[in-house]
Design a protein around this motif. Structure first.
Motif, mmCIF file in Angstrom:
data_model
loop_
_atom_site.group_PDB
_atom_site.id
_atom_site.type_symbol
_atom_site.label_atom_id
_atom_site.label_comp_id
_atom_site.label_asym_id
_atom_site.label_seq_id
_atom_site.Cartn_x
_atom_site.Cartn_y
_atom_site.Cartn_z
ATOM 1 N N ILE A 45 0.874 -1.180 0.000
ATOM 2 C CA ILE A 45 0.000 0.000 0.000
ATOM 3 C C ILE A 45 0.909 1.226 0.000
ATOM 4 O O ILE A 45 1.847 1.293 0.807
ATOM 5 C CB ILE A 45 -0.915 0.008 1.254
ATOM 6 C CG1 ILE A 45 -1.782 -1.260 1.265
ATOM 7 C CG2 ILE A 45 -1.787 1.264 1.284
ATOM 8 C CD1 ILE A 45 -2.622 -1.417 2.529
ATOM 9 N N SER A 76 -10.831 -2.868 3.200
ATOM 10 C CA SER A 76 -11.849 -3.528 2.366
ATOM 11 C C SER A 76 -12.300 -2.601 1.231
ATOM 12 O O SER A 76 -12.531 -3.052 0.115
ATOM 13 C CB SER A 76 -13.044 -3.975 3.210
ATOM 14 O OG SER A 76 -13.667 -2.862 3.790
ATOM 15 N N MET A 132 -10.530 -0.666 -0.449
ATOM 16 C CA MET A 132 -9.531 -0.651 -1.525
ATOM 17 C C MET A 132 -9.885 -1.680 -2.596
ATOM 18 O O MET A 132 -9.615 -1.484 -3.779
ATOM 19 C CB MET A 132 -8.133 -0.972 -0.970
ATOM 20 C CG MET A 132 -7.560 0.115 -0.102
ATOM 21 S SD MET A 132 -6.025 -0.421 0.673
ATOM 22 C CE MET A 132 -5.011 -0.667 -0.757
ATOM 23 N N GLY A 133 -10.448 -2.812 -2.162
ATOM 24 C CA GLY A 133 -10.886 -3.839 -3.107
ATOM 25 C C GLY A 133 -9.764 -4.648 -3.735
ATOM 26 O O GLY A 133 -9.975 -5.363 -4.712
ATOM 27 N N THR A 134 -8.552 -4.545 -3.205
ATOM 28 C CA THR A 134 -7.426 -5.282 -3.812
ATOM 29 C C THR A 134 -6.877 -6.375 -2.893
ATOM 30 O O THR A 134 -6.035 -7.166 -3.311
ATOM 31 C CB THR A 134 -6.266 -4.302 -4.135
ATOM 32 O OG1 THR A 134 -5.989 -3.533 -2.957
ATOM 33 C CG2 THR A 134 -6.620 -3.372 -5.272
ATOM 34 N N ILE A 135 -7.325 -6.396 -1.644
ATOM 35 C CA ILE A 135 -6.797 -7.369 -0.677
ATOM 36 C C ILE A 135 -7.987 -8.129 -0.092
ATOM 37 O O ILE A 135 -8.983 -7.507 0.296
ATOM 38 C CB ILE A 135 -6.021 -6.647 0.453
ATOM 39 C CG1 ILE A 135 -4.832 -5.855 -0.127
ATOM 40 C CG2 ILE A 135 -5.533 -7.631 1.517
ATOM 41 C CD1 ILE A 135 -4.259 -4.815 0.804
ATOM 42 N N THR A 136 -7.901 -9.463 -0.040
ATOM 43 C CA THR A 136 -9.036 -10.216 0.524
ATOM 44 C C THR A 136 -8.957 -10.167 2.054
ATOM 45 O O THR A 136 -7.875 -10.000 2.640
ATOM 46 C CB THR A 136 -9.031 -11.691 0.089
ATOM 47 O OG1 THR A 136 -7.898 -12.323 0.682
ATOM 48 C CG2 THR A 136 -8.981 -11.826 -1.439
ATOM 49 N N TYR A 186 -5.576 -10.528 4.520
ATOM 50 C CA TYR A 186 -5.284 -9.422 5.433
ATOM 51 C C TYR A 186 -5.244 -9.918 6.879
ATOM 52 O O TYR A 186 -4.277 -9.682 7.606
ATOM 53 C CB TYR A 186 -6.332 -8.315 5.275
ATOM 54 C CG TYR A 186 -6.101 -7.126 6.182
ATOM 55 C CD1 TYR A 186 -5.019 -6.266 5.973
ATOM 56 C CD2 TYR A 186 -6.940 -6.872 7.262
ATOM 57 C CE1 TYR A 186 -4.790 -5.188 6.815
ATOM 58 C CE2 TYR A 186 -6.718 -5.789 8.110
ATOM 59 C CZ TYR A 186 -5.641 -4.951 7.876
ATOM 60 O OH TYR A 186 -5.415 -3.882 8.722
#
Ligand code: FE2
Length: 382
Positions: A258, A334, A336-340, A344
């Motif tokens: 990030i 959440s 951001m939509g790029t990490i599950t 995390y």
């Protein structure tokens, strides 16, 4: 006893880059990244040097989160070319790389003093005036902080022409990094009057000019102000160090990549709440933590004062959240939509341990336990 020192000579304002015509060095190594070269921005540096008859060579291998192997390539280049001075051009990565390259090269072969002139092309890290550099050990997924007075650049040139083309998202992230530097300097356990004076001015500038610079990149006045604010905040935290916000953000950068300023910005409301413990404050528990008074002063600088200190700190949290929304910075991981959620949550324990060991965390105004840090990382999910 305390001391406060500004080692770096600062050239700023319109045509600040003309200073390059006056430097007394005849052979210079320019350290930068490929974007600065490909975009043609490099000519703003090389043209005045050519006019002054200065010869130079380019090391343009800098990458974000500079890894140790790239630093060693730069060390080889420096020891082969043997420049009289180094000019670092770019964001924090270029300046940090240059600091590390000079430091390591002169440890291998100390052929004389080699001044470092830092020319930032983003308004964020403050690296142009600090004694810190961060390099990456990619194999270990670890960032390695270097701290030494000898890393501090001798000169910096702050010219807003170089930051005009910075896209809005990076203006937002780096601008919030500036704000976080200034805020952590104000509440650090090492805070002092000199650093606070610089940090409070940086905060005032962020309050007036960050949104302006975000909304209109060609607003040269706002750009120049934010460029100066970045440097002011750098001078402040160079004296006070930072806090838990940076300690935790470094882990989000190392593990999930990030962007640094974005990680800081997302954490900031949570850290202000933790450091001031405002959620537990009540009439039956009227005493407040030391950071509350400092945060309240910052809120007043931003024009947010309320009828008591706790409400004023709450308004500071709201202001940070407002800035994030206005500048399209996600408020949670959440979002951001790029990490599950699974990946995390799996890393939270490791990140909490590393955050507590991070050198920035040591000067946080409220001591954090591993449970505290885990709780903040969990709250950051959603
Ligand atoms: Fe930072």
């Amino acid at each position: 006893m305390k001391s406060f020192e500004i080692k770096t000579k600062i050239f700023f304002g319109e045509q600040a880059l003309d200073h390059l015509k006056d430097i007394p060095y005849r052979k210079v190594l320019i350290i930068t990244d490929p974007f600065v070269v490909q975009s043609g921005m490099i000519q703003m540096i090389t043209n005045p040097m050519e006019e002054a008859g200065i010869t130079y060579d380019l090391f343009k291998e800098v990458v974000p989160d500079p890894p140790i192997d790239k630093i060693s390539l730069g060390v080889k280049k420096m020891l082969t070319y043997k420049p009289e001075a180094i000019v670092a051009v770019g964001g924090g990565s270029a300046i940090d790389s240059s600091k590390a390259i000079r430091e390591f090269a002169l440890q291998i072969e100390n052929y004389g003093e080699v001044p470092l002139i830092a020319i930032p092309t983003t308004s964020g890290t403050g690296s142009e005036v600090t004694s810190f550099a961060v390099v990456s050990d990619r194999a270990a997924e670890r960032k390695v902080p270097l701290v030494s007075k000898s890393l501090t650049p001798e000169e910096t040139i702050l010219d807003a022409e170089l930051v005009k083309s910075v896209p809005p998202a990076i203006t937002a992230d780096t601008g919030m990094d500036v704000f976080t530097h200034a805020l952590e300097a104000c509440v650090s356990t090492e805070r002092n009057e000199f650093a606070t004076a610089l940090a409070e001015k940086a905060i005032e500038i962020c309050g007036v000019f960050l949104l302006r610079a975000y909304l209109d990149g060609n607003d040269t006045h706002a750009r120049q102000k934010m460029h100066v604010a970045s440097c002011l905040a750098g001078l402040a935290f160079n004296s006070t160090s930072l806090g838990l916000n940076h300690g935790m953000a470094h882990q989000l950068g190392a593990i999930f990549h990030i962007p640094h300023g974005r990680a800081n910005a997302m954490l900031l409301p949570h850290i202000i709440e933790f450091n001031s413990d405002i959620n537990k404050h009540s009439k039956s528990r009227p005493e407040y933590l030391p950071a509350v008074k400092k945060y309240a002063t910052v809120a007043q600088i931003l024009g947010l004062s309320s009828y008591n200190k706790i409400m004023t700190v709450r308004s500071l949290v709201n202001w940070v959240q407002f800035m994030l929304k206005e500048m399209d910075i996600p408020l949670s991981i959440s979002q951001m939509g790029t990490i599950t959620q699974k990946e995390y949550m799996e890393k939270i324990d490791d990140m909490a341990e590393a955050a507590l060991l991070d050198s920035c965390t040591a000067t946080n105004p409220r001591k954090a336990t591993k449970e505290d840090v885990i709780k903040i990382y969990k709250e950051l999910w959603d």
